[in-house]
Design a protein around this motif. Sequence first.
Motif, PDB file in Angstrom:
ATOM      1  N   SER A 425       0.834  -1.205   0.000  1.00 20.20           N
ATOM      2  CA  SER A 425       0.000   0.000   0.000  1.00 20.20           C
ATOM      3  C   SER A 425       0.867   1.253   0.000  1.00 20.20           C
ATOM      4  CB  SER A 425      -0.927   0.005   1.224  1.00 20.20           C
ATOM      5  OG  SER A 425      -1.877  -1.043   1.147  1.00 20.20           O
ATOM      6  N   ARG A 428       2.129   1.882  -3.416  1.00 20.42           N
ATOM      7  CA  ARG A 428       1.101   2.462  -4.293  1.00 20.42           C
ATOM      8  C   ARG A 428       0.885   3.931  -3.968  1.00 20.42           C
ATOM      9  NH1 ARG A 428      -1.011  -2.854  -3.911  1.00 20.42           N
ATOM     10  NH2 ARG A 428      -2.205  -2.395  -2.041  1.00 20.42           N
ATOM     11  N   LEU A 433       3.483   1.703  -7.801  1.00 19.00           N
ATOM     12  CA  LEU A 433       2.658   0.597  -8.288  1.00 19.00           C
ATOM     13  C   LEU A 433       1.274   1.114  -8.651  1.00 19.00           C
ATOM     14  CD1 LEU A 433       3.493  -2.048  -5.505  1.00 19.00           C
ATOM     15  CD2 LEU A 433       4.440  -2.001  -7.823  1.00 19.00           C
ATOM     16  N   PRO A 434       0.648   0.545  -9.680  1.00 18.79           N
ATOM     17  CA  PRO A 434      -0.720   0.942 -10.036  1.00 18.79           C
ATOM     18  C   PRO A 434      -1.732   0.341  -9.070  1.00 18.79           C
ATOM     19  CG  PRO A 434       0.021  -0.836 -11.462  1.00 18.79           C
ATOM     20  CD  PRO A 434       1.194  -0.479 -10.603  1.00 18.79           C
ATOM     21  N   ASP A 435      -2.940   0.834  -9.119  1.00 18.30           N
ATOM     22  CA  ASP A 435      -4.032   0.261  -8.334  1.00 18.30           C
ATOM     23  C   ASP A 435      -4.290  -1.160  -8.829  1.00 18.30           C
ATOM     24  OD1 ASP A 435      -6.661  -0.523  -7.424  1.00 18.30           O
ATOM     25  OD2 ASP A 435      -7.073   1.580  -7.017  1.00 18.30           O
ATOM     26  N   LYS A 443       3.504  -5.159 -10.833  1.00 12.73           N
ATOM     27  CA  LYS A 443       2.670  -5.511  -9.697  1.00 12.73           C
ATOM     28  C   LYS A 443       3.464  -6.374  -8.725  1.00 12.73           C
ATOM     29  CE  LYS A 443       0.296  -9.743 -11.277  1.00 12.73           C
ATOM     30  NZ  LYS A 443      -1.042 -10.358 -11.431  1.00 12.73           N
TER      31      LYS A 443
END
Length: 661
Positions: A425, A428, A433-435, A443
Amino acid sequence: MRALAAVAAATATTALAAPYPARFRLRLVTPRASLGHCRASSSARSPRRACYATTMGDETSTSVATQTQEPAAVGAGSVKQQLSKLVTASLRTTVPEVEVEPMVEVCTAKFGDYQCNNAMGLWSRIKGSGTSFKNPNAIGQAIAKNLPPSDIIESTSVAGPGFVNIVLSNSWVAKRIQDMLVNGIKTWAPILPVKRAVLDFSSPNIAKEMHVGHLRSTIIGDTLARMFEFSNVEVLRRNHVGDWGTQFGMLIQYLFEKFPNWEEIGSQAIGDLQTFYKASKHRFDGDPEFKDRAQQAVVRLQGGEERYRAAWNKICEISRNEFDLVYKRLNVKLEEKGESFYNPYIPQVLEELDNKGLIKESEGAKVIFIEGHQIPLIVVKRDGGFNYASTDLAALWYRLNVEKAEWIIYVTDVGQQQHFDMFFSAARMAGWLPDPKEKKFPKTNHVGFGLVLGSDGKRFRTRSTEVVRLIELLDEAKSQSKSELLQRLTENGKIVDWTEEELEKTSEAVGYGAVKYADLKNNRLTNYTFSFEQMLSDKGNTAVYLQYAHARICSIIRKSNKDVEELKMSGAISLDHPDERVLGLYLIRFAEVVEEACTNLLPNVLCEYLYNLSEMFTRFYTNCQVVGSPEETSRLLLCQATAVVMRQCFELLGITPVYKL
């Protein structure tokens, strides 16, 4: 972050010239380190979508076998991937205004081999929008009609609310198997959406022995790496060992005081590292003055003093040698990049996070508050020392920006799930990092696993309550395997046909393979009970049973006195008998099983496939005479194909196949 990128580049360019490891030359600050961390010790499989095949008065069948066909590219991904391409083309024609992913699944009902399940979902999206389709079945009919001509498909039918059942062409299935025999099993490698992945697994602590708690991380991580490598993904196998922290001050100071001349006597000064660690820990806990000296030793080690670095290197070297004994038995290859490697990157990584407003002061520590978690992620302790989270953030930055990994996978016990949830988290929040909902790369995933239990249902330990040493456990597996093999060969009079070398190698393959398979066949999230009796049984879903099944196929081929290499070039496979077709269909599903195991990070999916394949072969061999039958050539080729696929499964599971038992 340019300065940090420069540090990363400097690591690569100065390592050869540096008089000591670049990680010391590049240290940016030297706060008090934390204790070293051991990665390894601290979802149920997704069910396949149901395959629906019903007769509700609106089922139709469409044959495509006689249409003009363009040859399909045999070996271009799994069967499911190839069918998905055909379905995608049909969907674009059927509903050009709707963007939709193909839904193709294996169908176990008698109506088809595969099934497209898009119709109902499409109907819910387009009904009431002026569409000409009257119901989901009509959409299914259109999908079936608009499938491009292909020699893969024999026929289609539409059942119930638009389920498109697809029957594969026998000749195409036979050709796919024969092409694999000629060109190699690698032609069946699935196509994954990434080119480079990091697998972080095993990761024991330096100065501590590997125990049974490290077994699962090492075995699961190695199998995942093997499956990704088979799928043409470059895998960076990373051993994130705990080689940095306050315990090294304790060990080094104890070494200096107990053996002032340790450099002269070398490894003999330390002897058994586990005993040495316990003795130094006892002194550390009971002698406050020694504890102070040990803490000063940490500072001097971090400051780069040569004497302390030399002692640190010696302790690490002894540990690595012991780890390598385990890795050699398990045939596991890893590249070590421990906590000390990433230590130089921590300050500027934290600086970036601070500049983005993520790091806050809390009770004297520096933390990142994560939504949904009551406690924050501590990145700098009250005493200024770094910890597990700060090291992991620096390692992730390095893996994303220097190693350019698209998928980073951490294999540890489920007890560390919260740490990884918070750590991911934070990454992100930093924009690294993308959702996850976007399903984009790069990822990260945490591959959690349960405990290894003893027969009493508690954590697996020795009678003296010590954690079981992994090296001893593996040696015992080999020993018991050899005893059972010798007993059986003596009883059936075949012992004279075996050399000592064959006995030794077979015992290793069966013993070590039994330990691996007993772990891998379970869903990794569950605990499992360690039992030599069960794992070395030749009945049921065990590695020993599967080794026997493979050896029997090899024996069938040998006894035919036919050159299978010549047969696969001159002969042809036919799938006229129902059991021939069932076996052939299951063989060609190998690629999509590997794809599923990689996608969901579940090695047990491959174990389930291997066991089912052996059962299907048994049914085929029972009902279809091989040697001496009119179909001998075709059936010998099916035997060979089964053996090849079984061997590849063994290879992916890290198990050495045996050819006679």
